[in-house]
Design an enzyme around this catalytic site. Structure first.
Site, PDB file in Angstrom:
ATOM      1  NE  ARG B 227       4.615 -73.055 -24.988  1.00  0.00           N
ATOM      2  CZ  ARG B 227       3.725 -73.053 -25.846  1.00  0.00           C
ATOM      3  NH1 ARG B 227       3.034 -73.981 -25.861  1.00  0.00           N
ATOM      4  NH2 ARG B 227       3.384 -71.934 -26.306  1.00  0.00           N
ATOM      5  CG  HIS B 228       6.303 -76.635 -31.767  1.00  0.00           C
ATOM      6  ND1 HIS B 228       5.126 -76.142 -32.313  1.00  0.00           N
ATOM      7  CD2 HIS B 228       7.041 -77.192 -32.825  1.00  0.00           C
ATOM      8  CE1 HIS B 228       5.187 -76.018 -33.702  1.00  0.00           C
ATOM      9  NE2 HIS B 228       6.518 -76.932 -33.890  1.00  0.00           N
ATOM     10  N   PRO B 229       6.169 -73.658 -30.548  1.00  0.00           N
ATOM     11  CG  PRO B 229       6.640 -72.597 -32.440  1.00  0.00           C
ATOM     12  CD  PRO B 229       7.173 -73.632 -31.480  1.00  0.00           C
TER      13      PRO B 229
END
Lengths: 382, 382
Positions: B227-229
Site C-alpha cells: 500500500r502507498h503510505p
C-alpha cells in the site's frame, strides 16, 4: 566555486514526482529552474501531507530553490509569456499524459521548429510510443507491471511495494541523464533533441540480475525476503537486541566472518564456496544466528567492521537522519521559508563535486505564482 | 542519427555493479568505454552466475559494448599504457574503496595536476569523506543503513530487501548525472572536476516522502506492505484469479472507480476525501474486494483502464520481458557474442532520444583483455 549547471535555464511544467525530482537535481547542480504551474492550485503536491505552517513539507522537499509562475496555457496573454520563456530556456521538461503538449500547440515538432536549440524532456508512465502510451500510471502501477514487486517481499507471501517511489524517481533520474547528454550534444551541434522516458522502461532497466537469470534459465525469480538471491551470506541476522545485516560477498570475506564468529565452517564442503553456501543457506543462517544471538547488534557491527566485513544496522528514517556519516556528508539540508527561517528538512544533493558549492540550506519552495514579477523582469532584461 | 555522447572516451576502472552500471548508460548513449581490468580474473562479475556457454550472463548484461584491456597498475609497463589512456580520456571512473587510487599514485590531486581537463568519477559505499569513508559496503548494507528496508515489507514482520540492487544502481545513476554535468562545465571552462557519490547518500536521496514525514511529525514511518503510505486506494487487490493494482490517486479517480465497481462510496463521508480514505483503508479494501473478487484481473484491468483509472497487473520478470509495451519500446535487446550471434538478452536503454540510434542489439561484452591490440593501435593513432 561554481555550480556546474550555472547559466542553464530549465522551464519546468512538471508536477507530483518524476518530473519535479528531475528538475530538483538540475537545480541542486546550479540550473535556473522556472516552474510553470496551472493557476488553480498549481502542482498537486502543494496539497500533499504532511503540512507545516499550512504548507506541504512534501512539496517543499522536492521544489526548493525553484521559481514559480502561474500560467494558463489556454489563454493568449499567458501563452505570450510562455513563448518568451521558451525563447530564453535551454530545456523544457514536462510529465503530462502523452498528447497534452500537442493539444496545447507545444508539442515537440512545433517547439523544435520554433526553437531549434531547445531540449525537450518528457517523462510519462509508459512513454510516448507503444500500444499503452496514453494509459495513466502512478508509481504503484509501474512497480507492479515492471516486475520489481514480483521480486520484493517474502517467499510464499503477497508481493510488497518498494517503500520508496522508485517508479517515479528512477524515471526522473533517467530523464536528468538524457537532458544532460542532450545539452552536451547541443552545445557542440546547436541542435536540440527530445528525450522520452517511461517509468515502466525505467523499472525494467534496474532489474539486471533478475533479467539475466530469467533469460538464461527461462524461470522468473521470486521474492527472497531480506536475502540476496545469489550471494550467501548476504542478509539480515538476529542479534540479542534486533536485526542487523552481514554481506560477506566472497569466499575471503566468508573466511574472515568464520574467524570473527569462531565458527569452523570455511573448509566445510557445505559452505566452502558461494554456490555451496547458496544451497545451504537456511542451515548456515541457523549456525550463524546461534552465535550472533549471544550479543547485541552494536557488538557485532563493531567486531565485523574491525575485521573488514561489510555489515551494518537496519535503520529507521529518524536514525538515518541522525547518522554521523549522513551528517558528515551534508546529506540533510534545511529548506528555508520565504522569511529565511529554517522551515523544513530535506535530503541533500548526493552528487558531491569539487569546486561546486554544497550548501547546508536550500532556498524556499516557491508559493504558487510567487516569482511572477521577478520572472517577468528577467524576461525584460533578455 | 548520432548518439549524444559520441566522441567522449571513458576510462572505466570499475567492477561489479554501481560503476559498471554508470558506464553502461554512458556507453548506451554513445561514449567510447574502455574497461581497464586487473589481469587476474578481471571484473568479479565475470564469475557471477547465471552462465551461458561458460560466460556470465550477468557480466554481459552490464558490460556489453565496452572494450577491455587488462593492466596491472603496479607494473611499470602497464602504468605507461594507463598514462597514455588517461591523456586521451575525457573521464576516468572508479569504484574502489577510498584510498586505493591514491596508493596507486592515481588519486584526484595527481590526475588533476597532470590532466587538468580530465573528469574523475568515483562511487563508493559511504563516499570519500566522513567517519565511515573507508568501511566496505555492498548494496545490502546501504539498503539497511540507508532506511529503505525500514519502509519496505509488511507491517509487524521483518523488513525485506528491495529486490533490485538499488543501493548500487541509484548511486551509479547519480554518478552518471555528475559526470555529464561536469562534462558540460568542462566543455565551457576547460577544467575537470572530481565527482564523489556515496551509495548511502543515494538511498537517502530517494526517500522523499518518508523524510518529509519524519522531519515534520518526528515519527519514522514503517513498512506498509503493498500500500502507498498516504494515498488510498493505492494498493493491490484480489481478483478471482490473483492480485492486481489500483492506483486512484485523487478524488476524481476515486469517483470513477466507484462508478466502475458500482459501489456508492464517493459521497460517503468515510471515503469522500483522501484523508478519510486513509483513515478507513482496511474497510475500503474489503468493500472493493467484495466486488473485485467476482471477476478476473484481466477483466478489471480492461474495465478500469477504459475508464481512465490507473491500474495494472503484477508481472513476474518473464511476463515483463514479453510485455507488448516493453517490446514496442525496444526495452529488451540482444547482446551479441563475439561471433555476432544473439547470445544474451538484456534491458534496453530507457533514455529514448530523437536522432539518436536505439539499436535492438548490443555489441559483445568484452573478453578479459580482449581488445588490447585494438586499444594500443588507437593510442598510436592519437
Amino acid at each position: 566555486m561554481t555550480a556546474p549547471l550555472k547559466g542553464y535555464t530549465i522551464l519546468d511544467l512538471t508536477h507530483v514526482l518524476a518530473g519535479p525530482f528531475c528538475t530538483m537535481t538540475l537545480s541542486d547542480m546550479g540550473a535556473h529552474v522556472i516552474k510553470v504551474e496551472p493557476p488553480r492550485g498549481g502542482d498537486d503536491t502543494r496539497a500533499f501531507p504532511p503540512f507545516k505552517d499550512g504548507k506541504s513539507a512534501y512539496f517543499a522537499a522536492i521544489n526548493h530553490g525553484k521559481k514559480s509562475i502561474a500560467l494558463n496555457l489556454k489563454e493568449d496573454g499567458d501563452r505570450a509569456i510562455f513563448d518568451r520563456l521558451l525563447a530564453r530556456a535551454d530545456v523544457v521538461v514536462e510529465n503530462f499524459r502523452p498528447g497534452v503538449m500537442e493539444r496545447l500547440g507545444y508539442g515537440w515538432e512545433d517547439l523544435h521548429a520554433a526553437y531549434p536549440r531547445l531540449i525537450y524532456g518528457a517523462v510519462s508512465g509508459f512513454g510516448h510510443s507503444g500500444p499503452d502510451a496514453k494509459r495513466p500510471a502512478y508509481d504503484m502501477v509501474v512497480q507492479a507491471r515492471g516486475g520489481v514487486m514480483s521480486i520484493t517481499g517474502e517467499k510464499d507471501r503477497e508481493p510488497v511495494r518498494v517503500g520508496a517511489s522508485i517508479g517515479d524517481i528512477i524515471a526522473g533520474m533517467y530523464l536528468t541523464q538524457g537532458i544532460l547528454a542532450a545539452l552536451l550534444d547541443r552545445d557542440r551541434t546547436g541542435k536540440g533533441r527530445k528525450i522520452d522516458v517511461a517509468m515502466l522502461d525505467s523499472i525494467l532497466a534496474t532489474l539486471e540480475h533478475a533479467v539475466a537469470l530469467t533469460t538464461v534459465t527461462g524461470k522468473a525469480p521470486g521474492p527472497t525476503g531480506a536475502r540476496h538471491p545469489s550471494i550467501t551470506p548476504f542478509e539480515t541476522f538476529h542479534a540479542s537486541d534486533g536485526l542487523f545485516v552481514i554481506a560477506a560477498g566472497n569466499d575471503k570475506l566468508f573466511e574472515k566472518l568464520c574467524i570473527c564468529l569462531d565458527l569452523p565452517l570455511s573448509d566445510d564442503p557445505r559452505f566452502a564456496t558461494n554456490p555451496a553456501r547458496c544451497e545451504n543457506t537456511r542451515l548456515l543462517k541457523r549456525l550463524i544466528e546461534a552465535v550472533t544471538l549471544e550479543h547485541t547488534c552494536a557488538h557485532w557491527i563493531a567486531k565485523l567492521t574491525a575485521a573488514g566485513i561489510p555489515t551494518g544496522p537496519i535503520q529507521t528514517i529518524d536514525q538515518v537522519l541522525r547518522d554521523p556519516q549522513i551528517l558528515a556528508r551534508n546529506m540533510v539540508v534545511d529548506v528555508l521559508d520565504k522569511n529565511g527561517r529554517q522551515a523544513y528538512k530535506a535530503a541533500g544533493n548526493p552528487i558531491k563535486m569539487t569546486d561546486a558549492p554544497d550548501p547546508t540550506t536550500r532556498g524556499p519552495a516557491p508559493d504558487l505564482d510567487g516569482n511572477r514579477g521577478e520572472i517577468l523582469r528577467w524576461l525584460e532584461q533578455g
